[in-house]
Design an enzyme around this catalytic site. Sequence first.
Site, short mmCIF file in Angstrom:
data_model
loop_
_atom_site.label_atom_id
_atom_site.label_comp_id
_atom_site.label_asym_id
_atom_site.label_seq_id
_atom_site.Cartn_x
_atom_site.Cartn_y
_atom_site.Cartn_z
N LYS A 11 0.83 -1.20 0.00
CA LYS A 11 0.00 0.00 0.00
C LYS A 11 0.87 1.25 0.00
O LYS A 11 1.87 1.32 0.73
CB LYS A 11 -0.89 -0.02 1.25
CG LYS A 11 -1.90 1.13 1.31
CD LYS A 11 -2.74 1.03 2.59
CE LYS A 11 -3.86 2.05 2.61
NZ LYS A 11 -4.69 1.95 3.84
N SER A 68 -9.49 1.95 2.93
CA SER A 68 -8.58 2.72 2.11
C SER A 68 -7.55 1.86 1.36
O SER A 68 -6.92 2.33 0.42
CB SER A 68 -7.84 3.72 2.98
OG SER A 68 -7.05 3.06 3.94
N SER A 83 -9.83 -0.60 6.97
CA SER A 83 -9.22 -0.33 5.66
C SER A 83 -8.57 -1.53 5.00
O SER A 83 -8.28 -1.50 3.81
CB SER A 83 -8.21 0.81 5.77
OG SER A 83 -8.89 2.05 5.81
#
Lengths: 460, 460
Positions: free
Chosen positions: B89, B164, B188
């Site tokens: 990420k 996210s 997330s």
Amino acid sequence: MPTPPESIKTGPFAGRTVAALGQDLREGRTTATELARQALDAVAGLDPALNAFVNVDPAGALEAARRADGELAGGTDRGPLHGIPVGVKDLIMVAGLPATMGSRHFSGYVPDHDAACVTRLRQAGAVIVGKTTTHEFAYGPTGDRSATGPSRNPWNPARMSGGSSGGSAAAVAAGMVPLALGTDTGGSVRIPSALCGIAGFKPAYDAIPSDGVFPLSRTLDHVGVLAGDARDCLLAYRCLTAQDGGHDGGQEACRARVAWLDPAGLFPGDSRVVRAVRAASGAEEEVRLPADAGGELRETYTTIQSCEAVAVHAGRLAGAPELFDSEVLDRLRAAADVPGRRYVRAMAARERLAPMIGELFGRHDVLALPAVPITAPLIGLRETVLDGEKIAVRAALLAFTSPWNVLGLPALTVPAGPVGGPVGGPVGGPVDGLPVGLQLVCRPGHEALLFEVAARLARS
Amino acid sequence: MPTPPESIKTGPFAGRTVAALGQDLREGRTTATELARQALDAVAGLDPALNAFVNVDPAGALEAARRADGELAGGTDRGPLHGIPVGVKDLIMVAGLPATMGSRHFSGYVPDHDAACVTRLRQAGAVIVGKTTTHEFAYGPTGDRSATGPSRNPWNPARMSGGSSGGSAAAVAAGMVPLALGTDTGGSVRIPSALCGIAGFKPAYDAIPSDGVFPLSRTLDHVGVLAGDARDCLLAYRCLTAQDGGHDGGQEACRARVAWLDPAGLFPGDSRVVRAVRAASGAEEEVRLPADAGGELRETYTTIQSCEAVAVHAGRLAGAPELFDSEVLDRLRAAADVPGRRYVRAMAARERLAPMIGELFGRHDVLALPAVPITAPLIGLRETVLDGEKIAVRAALLAFTSPWNVLGLPALTVPAGPVGGPVGGPVGGPVDGLPVGLQLVCRPGHEALLFEVAARLARS
């Protein structure tokens, strides 16, 4: 300890230590009952002028004293506090005695449980004489805003006792009791101790449990002790933590290395106060705070305390704001607006500051600085002038003590002058005829060194 | 895992587990270099439609793969992740690769250090393919606000990946990589995993160190893993915590007792989603949250996250607000007004809620509930209708996951349907042709039981 001028009458415990009283008790020269009577008489005689007590408990005190006498006679000795009269700040619950927190919000409230520290006091055989005046909800270092009026300074009753444990300090300084419990969130034990010329000890965070103590600011609140000298503070501290050399490290009390911490990094100080305390410290080396650390410590303290205090009082602020003292209400309302992001940043700053300040201890065991940068102001005063500059009294009172609440470090204040030193003398004694305090700070686990320094200075 | 409908092309890792790839590698059926090439080709082919990656690193990936091959050939085996392609990420620092945090504030920023979890990945022999799309600063569960555009759901690119860690989920679900790292502050990792039909694990608080991970909300932030199935999550988790049965208790993975946690106490859910997940859970007993606990958990989460997030971004908010995505900016500005007293009360509520929720585990090891109450909404959607009532999409997405961030409990989501189950089937499978997630929650130290349940359900 230096004693108030002769124009002010003092009680039977002025200049008599817990240690000496314990000897008198064990060698038959007095009884717990006699000590309790002396304390109760002293409160009756002196308190109208000083307002150190909110409530006295003659029946409870005499009963506890009789029990203490019976135990001693029967061979049960509970240690240094056995039979010793003690005052308890009116923010600390004593079962069956009213607890006002200095506020009309709690008029008529009577807790049914002892605070954990009160349980320890009783187990140690102490005799609780009554509850001492606190600034409303302990939210103020001046000690002059309480539902039952200001506590007053025995050295000059027109002046502040300091606060918020003002009643406890005045009661000990005036010789009404030899020992008292207080709480200290930003200096509330040390500030009144210094302004009233006695010793006061704020232990490491959570060293004395705070169950049963009304909160002001949970991560800054400490329970502490006030007494005539440092040795009595140590005796009481050990009893309250149920230790014989445990929490204070049990380490050899070898000669501690003391450094003077230049207080200019925290706040401007009355140069006479700073000079007197510097001389009393005997420190040869000097250290300074890193640049900006002083301002950051102050901002961190204020932000944390504001948010935590308002969290405690949110319900009362919404439901019955009119019951607060007006100044306390104004301050709480201002604190209610502090945004959460500032609190979060303050908590992060606190973590960052701890190792930074920890480095000051690299080559020293104990840091010395004044407890308070000024002598006791007149009751009600909120601004004063120092070296031609206006300063805020509340900020001044808190400036040298609150950093050690932010960091949770043990801090002791002792009268800066030699015992019996000249009132108004030029060096090492009271300033303006008023006492000043030398503050000694150490790391948790090094408390024995702190008290070694205090003992050494008291002898010198 | 269920795979996206055939109308959507998937990459070489769809349906291939890390465990199976490891066997192929060790038995000479493939090489790390070949796997890296397959991943890079898949990204090149599929990512234009999905926007799962912000940055790919062909040179770095091929070099790491060659090294992995050389080591395996030379007899050095770094364990289950050796030679496995991984997405990271873009909120997690990889030395030498740009890290945008999904924001224009960091365009051009290249960190020079690996995050701690990336160091662990490298030590485990993993091959980092590139950085995956994050909602700007991870501040949003929708995954559709990022400086480089929304990540898209492989099951239907018009729909949200969720966020996210949307890029990580889309990359795994589409078979571009078999494993990815994400972060999870309120869901997330688990939300996009559920919406994209893969497994995602948020370990206990601080189980995987967060050094080198850009913060969203320090006391809620967790590093987690996303993979095709629960077993791969466990393999990765063990590597990232450098344990062989340490953190997950090393306890006997005996048959865990599972209870269904009625999600109605947290938020309304699409009844088809709830029914499908309930059936998939196999749970026979049911528990409910104490009254008000659901609302208190939600309020606690929102308050803590708001204050902590604004504390992180205060400088950028003051200095260059125009660089934020407009929705993120609006949300940060609203969060800036949350008062500190509410944060303090939220932190106190958190302490109070922990033992209260802990009691739900009294007779059960694992609580089961949906990961998300709805299936993937269309990109950009902020309100939808559920049973005739308007609901906020962001609140819905977070509702079932954020409580476990407040409490720091390990939580795993797995696709709720049986592997290869009927798309759109009435029970235990995807809803509306979209995947749903079964969330399993346990106490820290009981992770082995969590994975035992997942394995049992996968077999059944």
